[in-house]
Design a protein around this motif. Structure first.
Motif, PDB file in Angstrom:
ATOM      1  N   TRP A 186     -48.300 -22.432  76.633  1.00 24.25           N
ATOM      2  CA  TRP A 186     -46.911 -22.276  76.227  1.00 24.25           C
ATOM      3  C   TRP A 186     -46.263 -23.657  76.040  1.00 24.25           C
ATOM      4  N   ARG A 229     -47.780 -26.302  75.399  1.00 23.71           N
ATOM      5  CA  ARG A 229     -48.474 -26.982  74.329  1.00 23.71           C
ATOM      6  C   ARG A 229     -48.128 -26.409  72.969  1.00 23.71           C
ATOM      7  N   SER A 230     -47.375 -25.270  72.974  1.00 18.57           N
ATOM      8  CA  SER A 230     -47.189 -24.506  71.743  1.00 18.57           C
ATOM      9  C   SER A 230     -46.498 -25.311  70.652  1.00 18.57           C
ATOM     10  N   GLY A 231     -45.773 -26.363  71.040  1.00 21.67           N
ATOM     11  CA  GLY A 231     -45.120 -27.173  70.029  1.00 21.67           C
ATOM     12  C   GLY A 231     -46.065 -28.210  69.435  1.00 21.67           C
TER      13      GLY A 231
END
Lengths: 173, 123
Positions: A148, A150-152
């Motif tokens: 989550w 790392r989602s960017g």
């Protein structure tokens, strides 16, 4: 609930401060607002206000279901672009506790329907016309939490074990 | 670069190695220093160090006699980058919320109450 102490009230968070929890797969976010706790609660529980800020810039969110009370539920979808193509995605969850100083809800991204996080938001009156939002998002695994966070990041980053939380907590990062 | 990120994550998945890294943030240590608190062989500690070294997290001075272990802090930039990305997105959302709250303040302002009595009531 949380395994770490909220920063003392002399600290100010004019910008969002984020911390990965050391002991549980959770993310903390702190942010101070020029508002009362009641106004922050409204911004989180009145659909037409919520839709104005939660979605991407210019587009906003489309609230598809909204029942902000203990035991109620919510869903919304957002449209946006990743720079190359348009996408639409949706989120849903249940309101568990809706209170003046506290909002507890579940949160699920429909792209990963089995991953459910528990979000506890508290609205703390700082006494100078400002209110501190503390959002505590508890995921069901460290892998999920780190994915989550790392989602960017660019896609294609290999999965790995993230254990930076400890170092973040120790101030060594 | 992504391969290195994976190696960093894998290296830090072990609690002993995380503890070693935490201690190296304070100062360089020799292998003997590093091994002292743990109930494991010097050989096991060397293996842990090899993993940290392969991930680029630590280095060992060639010249010095004691060959102290040194933390390569810049490798952590790889990881802080994605946390910062996430933080920035949260901050963008909160900046929009600032604007919404400012409009709410105007609605709640007693000076405007006579203008439109139905607005600004928290319900």
């Amino acid at each position: 609930m949380t395994t770490m102490q909220t920063p003392d009230t002399t600290t100010r968070f004019p910008e969002a401060q984020i911390l990965a929890d050391e002991h549980v797969p959770a993310i903390h976010i702190w942010r101070d607002f020029d508002a009362t706790p009641a106004q922050l609660l409204r911004a989180h529980t009145e659909a037409e206000i919520f839709a104005q800020w939660v979605g991407p810039q210019d587009v906003g969110a489309d609230v598809t279901h909204w029942d902000a009370r203990d035991g109620g539920s919510w869903s919304y979808s957002v449209r946006g672009t990743d720079g190359r193509q348009e996408f639409e995605t949706s989120f849903r969850g249940c309101f568990h506790t809706v209170r003046e100083d506290r909002l507890v809800q579940t949160f699920t991204w429909d792209g990963m329907p089995d991953a459910v996080s528990l979000e506890t938001m508290t609205f703390e009156d700082l006494g100078d016309g400002r209110t501190r939002l503390h959002a505590f998002s508890l995921c069901d695994s460290f892998e999920g939490r780190d994915a989550w966070l790392r989602s960017g990041m660019e896609t294609g980053v290999n999965d790995g074990y993230a254990a930076i939380d400890r170092m973040l907590a120790e101030g060594s990062l | 670069m992504t391969d290195q990120l994976s190696r960093v994550f894998a290296a830090l998945a072990d609690p002993t190695r995380r503890d070693m890294v935490a201690r190296l943030t304070e100062a360089d240590h020799t292998v003997n220093d590093l091994a002292a608190p743990y109930d494991v062989s010097l050989q096991a500690v060397s293996k842990h160090l090899k993993v940290l070294e392969d991930a680029g997290l630590v280095s060992r001075t060639r010249e010095a006699q004691r060959r102290p272990v040194h933390l390569e802090a810049e490798v952590f930039d790889l990881m802080t980058r994605w946390i910062e990305r996430y933080r920035r997105r949260a901050e963008e959302r909160f900046s929009r919320l600032d604007a919404v709250l400012a409009r709410m303040q105007d609605d709640d302002d007693p000076a405007h109450e006579g203008d439109n009595p139905t607005e600004g009531t928290a319900s």
